[in-house]
Motif scaffolding. Structure first.
Motif, PDB file in Angstrom:
ATOM      1  N   ASP A   1       0.749  -0.986  -0.015  1.00 14.32           N
ATOM      2  CA  ASP A   1      -0.064  -0.177  -0.165  1.00 14.32           C
ATOM      3  C   ASP A   1       0.719   1.200  -0.014  1.00 14.32           C
ATOM      4  O   ASP A   1       0.574   2.152  -0.806  1.00 14.32           O
ATOM      5  CB  ASP A   1      -0.893   0.047   1.187  1.00 14.32           C
ATOM      6  N   ILE A   2       2.169   1.282   0.588  1.00 13.69           N
ATOM      7  CA  ILE A   2       2.879   2.194   0.771  1.00 13.69           C
ATOM      8  C   ILE A   2       3.583   2.679  -0.443  1.00 13.69           C
ATOM      9  O   ILE A   2       3.660   3.570  -0.795  1.00 13.69           O
ATOM     10  CB  ILE A   2       3.709   2.217   2.037  1.00 13.69           C
ATOM     11  N   ILE A   3       3.993   1.481  -1.101  1.00  8.43           N
ATOM     12  CA  ILE A   3       4.672   1.364  -2.472  1.00  8.43           C
ATOM     13  C   ILE A   3       3.793   2.194  -3.486  1.00  8.43           C
ATOM     14  O   ILE A   3       4.320   2.809  -4.139  1.00  8.43           O
ATOM     15  CB  ILE A   3       5.291   0.041  -2.855  1.00  8.43           C
ATOM     16  N   CYS A   4       2.588   1.554  -3.460  1.00 10.13           N
ATOM     17  CA  CYS A   4       1.654   2.151  -4.354  1.00 10.13           C
ATOM     18  C   CYS A   4       1.070   3.653  -4.239  1.00 10.13           C
ATOM     19  O   CYS A   4       1.452   4.516  -5.116  1.00 10.13           O
ATOM     20  CB  CYS A   4       0.199   1.144  -4.133  1.00 10.13           C
ATOM     21  N   GLY A   5       1.416   4.073  -2.828  1.00 11.37           N
ATOM     22  CA  GLY A   5       1.188   5.436  -2.664  1.00 11.37           C
ATOM     23  C   GLY A   5       2.488   6.286  -3.031  1.00 11.37           C
ATOM     24  O   GLY A   5       2.320   7.498  -3.837  1.00 11.37           O
ATOM     25  N   CYS A   6       3.438   5.651  -3.029  1.00 11.81           N
ATOM     26  CA  CYS A   6       4.710   6.226  -3.209  1.00 11.81           C
ATOM     27  C   CYS A   6       4.674   6.386  -5.021  1.00 11.81           C
ATOM     28  O   CYS A   6       5.169   7.609  -5.671  1.00 11.81           O
ATOM     29  CB  CYS A   6       5.847   5.613  -2.993  1.00 11.81           C
ATOM     30  N   GLU A   7       4.479   5.319  -5.430  1.00  6.71           N
ATOM     31  CA  GLU A   7       4.244   5.554  -7.357  1.00  6.71           C
ATOM     32  C   GLU A   7       3.291   6.572  -7.551  1.00  6.71           C
ATOM     33  O   GLU A   7       3.031   7.125  -8.761  1.00  6.71           O
ATOM     34  CB  GLU A   7       3.886   3.899  -7.534  1.00  6.71           C
ATOM     35  N   ARG A   8       2.026   6.712  -6.921  1.00  5.78           N
ATOM     36  CA  ARG A   8       1.119   7.740  -7.226  1.00  5.78           C
ATOM     37  C   ARG A   8       1.670   8.921  -7.054  1.00  5.78           C
ATOM     38  O   ARG A   8       1.477  10.056  -7.910  1.00  5.78           O
ATOM     39  CB  ARG A   8      -0.258   7.570  -6.452  1.00  5.78           C
ATOM     40  N   GLU A   9       2.431   9.237  -6.080  1.00  8.39           N
ATOM     41  CA  GLU A   9       3.182  10.402  -5.716  1.00  8.39           C
ATOM     42  C   GLU A   9       3.898  10.786  -6.726  1.00  8.39           C
ATOM     43  O   GLU A   9       4.151  12.010  -7.399  1.00  8.39           O
ATOM     44  CB  GLU A   9       3.918  10.332  -4.620  1.00  8.39           C
ATOM     45  N   ILE A  10       4.812   9.769  -7.587  1.00  6.75           N
ATOM     46  CA  ILE A  10       5.624  10.117  -8.609  1.00  6.75           C
ATOM     47  C   ILE A  10       4.901  10.316  -9.770  1.00  6.75           C
ATOM     48  O   ILE A  10       5.144  11.391 -10.603  1.00  6.75           O
ATOM     49  CB  ILE A  10       6.590   8.999  -8.925  1.00  6.75           C
ATOM     50  N   ALA A  11       3.835   9.868 -10.164  1.00  6.68           N
ATOM     51  CA  ALA A  11       3.160   9.921 -11.153  1.00  6.68           C
ATOM     52  C   ALA A  11       2.661  11.339 -10.978  1.00  6.68           C
ATOM     53  O   ALA A  11       2.360  12.265 -12.125  1.00  6.68           O
ATOM     54  CB  ALA A  11       1.887   9.025 -11.534  1.00  6.68           C
ATOM     55  N   GLU A  12       2.206  11.797  -9.920  1.00  3.68           N
ATOM     56  CA  GLU A  12       1.647  13.558  -9.931  1.00  3.68           C
ATOM     57  C   GLU A  12       2.872  14.292  -9.858  1.00  3.68           C
ATOM     58  O   GLU A  12       2.708  15.354 -10.563  1.00  3.68           O
ATOM     59  CB  GLU A  12       0.817  13.489  -8.430  1.00  3.68           C
ATOM     60  N   ALA A  13       3.891  13.963  -9.254  1.00  5.49           N
ATOM     61  CA  ALA A  13       5.094  14.645  -9.477  1.00  5.49           C
ATOM     62  C   ALA A  13       5.662  15.271 -10.723  1.00  5.49           C
ATOM     63  O   ALA A  13       6.326  15.951 -11.116  1.00  5.49           O
ATOM     64  CB  ALA A  13       6.198  14.420  -8.618  1.00  5.49           C
ATOM     65  N   ALA A  14       5.385  14.066 -11.718  1.00  4.53           N
ATOM     66  CA  ALA A  14       5.905  14.094 -13.026  1.00  4.53           C
ATOM     67  C   ALA A  14       5.138  15.065 -13.925  1.00  4.53           C
ATOM     68  O   ALA A  14       5.321  15.513 -14.938  1.00  4.53           O
ATOM     69  CB  ALA A  14       5.757  12.585 -13.702  1.00  4.53           C
TER      70      ALA A  14
END
Length: 170
Positions: free
Chosen positions: A28-41
């Motif tokens: 769940d935390i890994i998925c949250g980090c991946e979403r954060e990267i997508a938003e930061a991109a």
């Protein structure tokens, strides 16, 4: 979800307060980090993107899943090729050491944690990881000695039984 995050932060605080366990991270935390990267991109801030990537790398090498750990190691090794300030280099090398520890390559992990300590000799995180690695190597060494002694005992017993049988058959 809140309970998982709470458990995660408890394991992190236990590690930093001298507990002998490196914290674990779940998907769940890994998925949250991946979403954060997508938003930061989507944004223009390279700093935000880099911070998000570091958080994802941290989460991956702290995962219970070997494929996540390997992915984190690959990300960190690729990012070490880029020049970065010494503090950031230290963080990346430390996370690599965690990743190698998680994947069972204790020698490589110890090598990397020593590199961290060359940069900052009193860095508590690295010192705790170093002790954890050394304890694990010592434990595995004792287990290895026990396995070797058992194998030698079995072989000697087998030879003795064969010799005894050969003498009896004569």
């Amino acid at each position: 979800m809140e309970a998982k995050i709470s458990q995660f932060f408890e394991s992190v605080s236990s590690f930093f307060s001298g507990g002998d366990q490196i914290p674990w991270c779940d998907r769940d935390i890994i998925c949250g980090c991946e979403r954060e990267i997508a938003e930061a991109a989507k944004g223009d801030s390279d700093d935000l993107k880099n911070e998000s990537i570091m958080r994802l790398s941290w989460a991956l090498v702290h995962s219970r899943h070997p494929e996540d750990v390997q992915r984190g190691i690959a990300m960190l090794e690729a990012s070490l090729a880029n020049s970065s300030p010494p503090l950031q280099q230290r963080e990346k090398v430390y996370l690599l050491a965690v990743g190698y520890y998680r994947s069972g390559d204790y020698a490589r992990s110890r090598q990397l944690v020593e590199r961290c300590l060359e940069i900052a000799a009193d860095w508590r995180q690295a010192l705790v990881l170093k002790k954890t690695i050394e304890d694990r190597i010592a434990k595995d060494g004792v287990i290895g000695i026990g396995i070797t002694a058992t194998a030698v005992g079995l072989i000697a017993g087998g030879i003795a039984a064969a010799v005894s049988r050969k003498k009896r058959d004569k």
